[in-house]
Design a protein around this motif. Structure first.
Motif, PDB file in Angstrom:
ATOM      1  N   ARG A  29      41.220   7.536 -50.700  1.00 49.86           N
ATOM      2  CA  ARG A  29      41.226   8.900 -51.581  1.00 49.86           C
ATOM      3  C   ARG A  29      41.904   9.834 -50.869  1.00 49.86           C
ATOM      4  NH1 ARG A  29      35.142  10.757 -52.051  1.00 49.86           N
ATOM      5  NH2 ARG A  29      35.953  12.579 -52.624  1.00 49.86           N
ATOM      6  N   SER A  30      42.370  10.860 -51.435  1.00 50.01           N
ATOM      7  CA  SER A  30      43.427  12.023 -50.542  1.00 50.01           C
ATOM      8  C   SER A  30      42.392  12.412 -49.321  1.00 50.01           C
ATOM      9  CB  SER A  30      43.595  13.125 -51.584  1.00 50.01           C
ATOM     10  OG  SER A  30      44.130  12.643 -52.791  1.00 50.01           O
ATOM     11  N   ASN A  31      43.261  12.627 -48.287  1.00 49.00           N
ATOM     12  CA  ASN A  31      42.844  13.331 -46.932  1.00 49.00           C
ATOM     13  C   ASN A  31      41.797  12.268 -46.175  1.00 49.00           C
ATOM     14  OD1 ASN A  31      43.313  15.650 -45.958  1.00 49.00           O
ATOM     15  ND2 ASN A  31      41.163  16.155 -45.936  1.00 49.00           N
ATOM     16  N   VAL A  32      41.875  10.672 -46.732  1.00 47.72           N
ATOM     17  CA  VAL A  32      40.898   9.636 -46.036  1.00 47.72           C
ATOM     18  C   VAL A  32      41.555   9.653 -44.420  1.00 47.72           C
ATOM     19  CG1 VAL A  32      41.985   7.771 -46.759  1.00 47.72           C
ATOM     20  CG2 VAL A  32      39.679   7.667 -46.192  1.00 47.72           C
ATOM     21  N   GLY A  33      42.829   9.905 -44.569  1.00 45.02           N
ATOM     22  CA  GLY A  33      43.586   9.554 -43.000  1.00 45.02           C
ATOM     23  C   GLY A  33      44.315   8.366 -43.243  1.00 45.02           C
ATOM     24  N   LYS A  34      45.029   8.210 -44.461  1.00 49.40           N
ATOM     25  CA  LYS A  34      45.771   7.034 -44.611  1.00 49.40           C
ATOM     26  C   LYS A  34      47.314   7.218 -43.971  1.00 49.40           C
ATOM     27  CE  LYS A  34      46.568   6.245 -49.406  1.00 49.40           C
ATOM     28  NZ  LYS A  34      47.667   6.725 -49.330  1.00 49.40           N
ATOM     29  N   SER A  35      47.859   8.241 -44.047  1.00 53.03           N
ATOM     30  CA  SER A  35      48.968   8.500 -43.336  1.00 53.03           C
ATOM     31  C   SER A  35      48.911   8.604 -42.061  1.00 53.03           C
ATOM     32  CB  SER A  35      49.706   9.907 -43.846  1.00 53.03           C
ATOM     33  OG  SER A  35      49.738  10.080 -45.040  1.00 53.03           O
ATOM     34  N   SER A  36      47.697   9.233 -41.471  1.00 50.34           N
ATOM     35  CA  SER A  36      47.258   9.105 -40.001  1.00 50.34           C
ATOM     36  C   SER A  36      47.355   7.550 -39.586  1.00 50.34           C
ATOM     37  CB  SER A  36      46.227   9.801 -39.486  1.00 50.34           C
ATOM     38  OG  SER A  36      46.387  11.260 -39.998  1.00 50.34           O
ATOM     39  N   ASN A  52      53.604  11.507 -47.628  1.00 46.08           N
ATOM     40  CA  ASN A  52      52.897  12.639 -47.775  1.00 46.08           C
ATOM     41  C   ASN A  52      53.686  13.964 -48.156  1.00 46.08           C
ATOM     42  OD1 ASN A  52      50.143  12.326 -47.561  1.00 46.08           O
ATOM     43  ND2 ASN A  52      50.095  12.991 -45.345  1.00 46.08           N
ATOM     44  N   LYS A 148      38.514   7.904 -38.940  1.00 50.57           N
ATOM     45  CA  LYS A 148      38.036   8.855 -38.419  1.00 50.57           C
ATOM     46  C   LYS A 148      36.863   8.701 -37.503  1.00 50.57           C
ATOM     47  CE  LYS A 148      40.111  11.786 -41.895  1.00 50.57           C
ATOM     48  NZ  LYS A 148      39.957  13.019 -42.740  1.00 50.57           N
ATOM     49  N   ASP A 150      36.299   8.398 -34.759  1.00 50.79           N
ATOM     50  CA  ASP A 150      36.117   9.457 -33.473  1.00 50.79           C
ATOM     51  C   ASP A 150      35.290  10.645 -33.711  1.00 50.79           C
ATOM     52  OD1 ASP A 150      38.126  11.891 -34.090  1.00 50.79           O
ATOM     53  OD2 ASP A 150      38.786  10.104 -34.777  1.00 50.79           O
ATOM     54  N   LYS A 151      35.027  10.860 -34.871  1.00 49.76           N
ATOM     55  CA  LYS A 151      34.096  12.255 -35.408  1.00 49.76           C
ATOM     56  C   LYS A 151      32.874  11.821 -35.121  1.00 49.76           C
ATOM     57  CE  LYS A 151      37.244  14.421 -38.085  1.00 49.76           C
ATOM     58  NZ  LYS A 151      37.471  15.823 -38.234  1.00 49.76           N
ATOM     59  N   SER A 179      40.107   4.546 -35.590  1.00 47.70           N
ATOM     60  CA  SER A 179      40.425   6.248 -35.590  1.00 47.70           C
ATOM     61  C   SER A 179      41.935   5.998 -35.385  1.00 47.70           C
ATOM     62  CB  SER A 179      39.570   6.612 -34.259  1.00 47.70           C
ATOM     63  OG  SER A 179      40.131   7.892 -33.845  1.00 47.70           O
ATOM     64  N   ALA A 180      42.548   6.780 -36.014  1.00 44.67           N
ATOM     65  CA  ALA A 180      43.981   7.162 -35.423  1.00 44.67           C
ATOM     66  C   ALA A 180      44.160   7.887 -34.458  1.00 44.67           C
ATOM     67  CB  ALA A 180      44.699   7.801 -36.894  1.00 44.67           C
ATOM     68  N   GLN A 181      43.145   8.643 -34.055  1.00 45.63           N
ATOM     69  CA  GLN A 181      43.207   9.809 -33.000  1.00 45.63           C
ATOM     70  C   GLN A 181      42.996   8.762 -31.574  1.00 45.63           C
ATOM     71  OE1 GLN A 181      42.331  13.437 -34.099  1.00 45.63           O
ATOM     72  NE2 GLN A 181      40.957  13.964 -32.502  1.00 45.63           N
TER      73      GLN A 181
HETATM   74  P1  GDP Z   1      45.763  11.314 -46.054  1.00 48.90           P
HETATM   75  O1  GDP Z   1      45.914  12.309 -47.122  1.00 48.90           O
HETATM   76  O2  GDP Z   1      44.829  10.186 -46.480  1.00 48.90           O
HETATM   77  O3  GDP Z   1      47.102  10.557 -45.860  1.00 48.90           O
HETATM   78  O4  GDP Z   1      45.144  11.880 -44.844  1.00 48.90           O
HETATM   79  P2  GDP Z   1      46.013  12.215 -43.509  1.00 48.90           P
HETATM   80  O5  GDP Z   1      46.491  11.210 -42.652  1.00 48.90           O
HETATM   81  O6  GDP Z   1      46.820  13.192 -43.743  1.00 48.90           O
HETATM   82  O7  GDP Z   1      44.607  13.109 -42.723  1.00 48.90           O
HETATM   83  C1  GDP Z   1      44.088  14.054 -43.276  1.00 48.90           C
HETATM   84  C2  GDP Z   1      43.334  14.990 -42.046  1.00 48.90           C
HETATM   85  O8  GDP Z   1      42.325  13.909 -41.532  1.00 48.90           O
HETATM   86  C3  GDP Z   1      44.249  15.430 -41.113  1.00 48.90           C
HETATM   87  O9  GDP Z   1      43.819  16.812 -40.802  1.00 48.90           O
HETATM   88  C4  GDP Z   1      44.373  14.575 -39.908  1.00 48.90           C
HETATM   89  O10 GDP Z   1      44.474  15.215 -38.762  1.00 48.90           O
HETATM   90  C5  GDP Z   1      42.812  14.095 -40.067  1.00 48.90           C
HETATM   91  N1  GDP Z   1      42.625  12.745 -39.623  1.00 48.90           N
HETATM   92  C6  GDP Z   1      43.299  11.635 -40.023  1.00 48.90           C
HETATM   93  N2  GDP Z   1      43.004  10.664 -39.128  1.00 48.90           N
HETATM   94  C7  GDP Z   1      41.987  10.906 -38.196  1.00 48.90           C
HETATM   95  C8  GDP Z   1      41.251  10.271 -37.140  1.00 48.90           C
HETATM   96  O11 GDP Z   1      41.339   9.207 -36.779  1.00 48.90           O
HETATM   97  N3  GDP Z   1      40.387  11.272 -36.394  1.00 48.90           N
HETATM   98  C9  GDP Z   1      40.199  12.471 -36.813  1.00 48.90           C
HETATM   99  N4  GDP Z   1      39.446  13.194 -36.001  1.00 48.90           N
HETATM  100  N5  GDP Z   1      40.753  13.069 -37.679  1.00 48.90           N
HETATM  101  C10 GDP Z   1      41.761  12.448 -38.286  1.00 48.90           C
END
Ligand code: GDP
Length: 198
Positions: A29-36, A52, A148, A150-151, A179-181
């Motif tokens: 889903r959007s914002n799940v952290g896929k690009s990261s 993105n 995520k 790490d949250k 965790s991408a972080q």
């Molecule tokens: P996408 O819409 O699925 O591509 O999501 P993004 O990669 O753009 O990430 C959405 C939000 O989640 C951004 O604010 C990122 O900084 C945050 N985010 C993504 N991956 C992680 C992670 O591994 N850890 C944390 N704490 N935040 C993350």
């Protein structure tokens, strides 16, 4: 050694690039952290940003990846599927998304499997479950990565992963905490992706 490059975007299966290497798709889903996650896996901060970019968020985005694993060269194609789940998306847009994804999952010959990303802090959504069902119906194997991580405190990650697995009807310890972080799960996810790719 890992080298990755953006190849092209496509509005539907017919626009997908011809490839002769195994392909793995990424969904969530959007914002799940896929690009990261893609950037962390590919070791490039900006690479998945192309997915993105406005206009490309609703397309299939393809990347060519070359890597060396234990001295052996591997080549893969990655397809970043459009994020889903905007509550306010109009019905016809959801229908378009659905037919694009179903067409791709059903008809993409080089596709070896999918990585479904689910946020560690959220219940899997009905669309996450639908996607898993479509994949199973097409006989496409799917890895689940819990983003995520790490949250959460380390001590809580195991239980959160187990809850997502239950929510998706998956066996225990089948999903990868990621965790991408922090880079948590990056090696484990690569190993699983390469196994999927065969
Ligand atoms: P996408 O819409 O699925 O591509 O999501 P993004 O990669 O753009 O990430 C959405 C939000 O989640 C951004 O604010 C990122 O900084 C945050 N985010 C993504 N991956 C992680 C992670 O591994 N850890 C944390 N704490 N935040 C993350």
């Amino acid at each position: 050694m890992l080298d990755a490059a953006f190849v092209t975007s496509a509005a539907q299966l017919s626009g997908a690039p011809p490839v002769s290497v195994p392909e793995i798709c990424f969904a969530g889903r959007s914002n799940v952290g896929k690009s990261s996650a893609l950037n962390a896996l590919l070791g490039r901060r900006k690479l998945a940003r192309v997915s993105n970019t406005p206009g490309r968020t609703r397309l299939l985005n393809f990347f060519a990846v070359r890597l060396e694993v234990e001295g052996a060269r591997r080549e893969l194609s990655l397809c970043d599927l459009p994020g889903y789940g905007y509550a306010k998306a109009p019905k016809d847009e959801i229908a378009r998304w659905r037919s694009m994804i179903e067409g791709y999952l059903a008809g993409r010959a080089p596709l070896r499997g999918a990585v479904l990303l689910v946020d560690v802090r959220h219940e899997p959504s009905p669309l996450d479950r639908s996607l898993l069902e479509w994949l199973a119906a097409q006989g496409r194997p799917c890895l689940v990565a819990i983003t995520k991580a790490d949250k959460l405190a380390r001590s809580r990650i195991g239980a959160a992963v187990a809850a997502v697995e239950r929510g998706l009807g998956l066996p225990p310890r089948s999903a990868v905490a990621f965790s991408a972080q922090t880079g948590l799960g990056c090696d484990a996810l690569w190993a699983a992706i390469l196994r999927l790719a065969g």
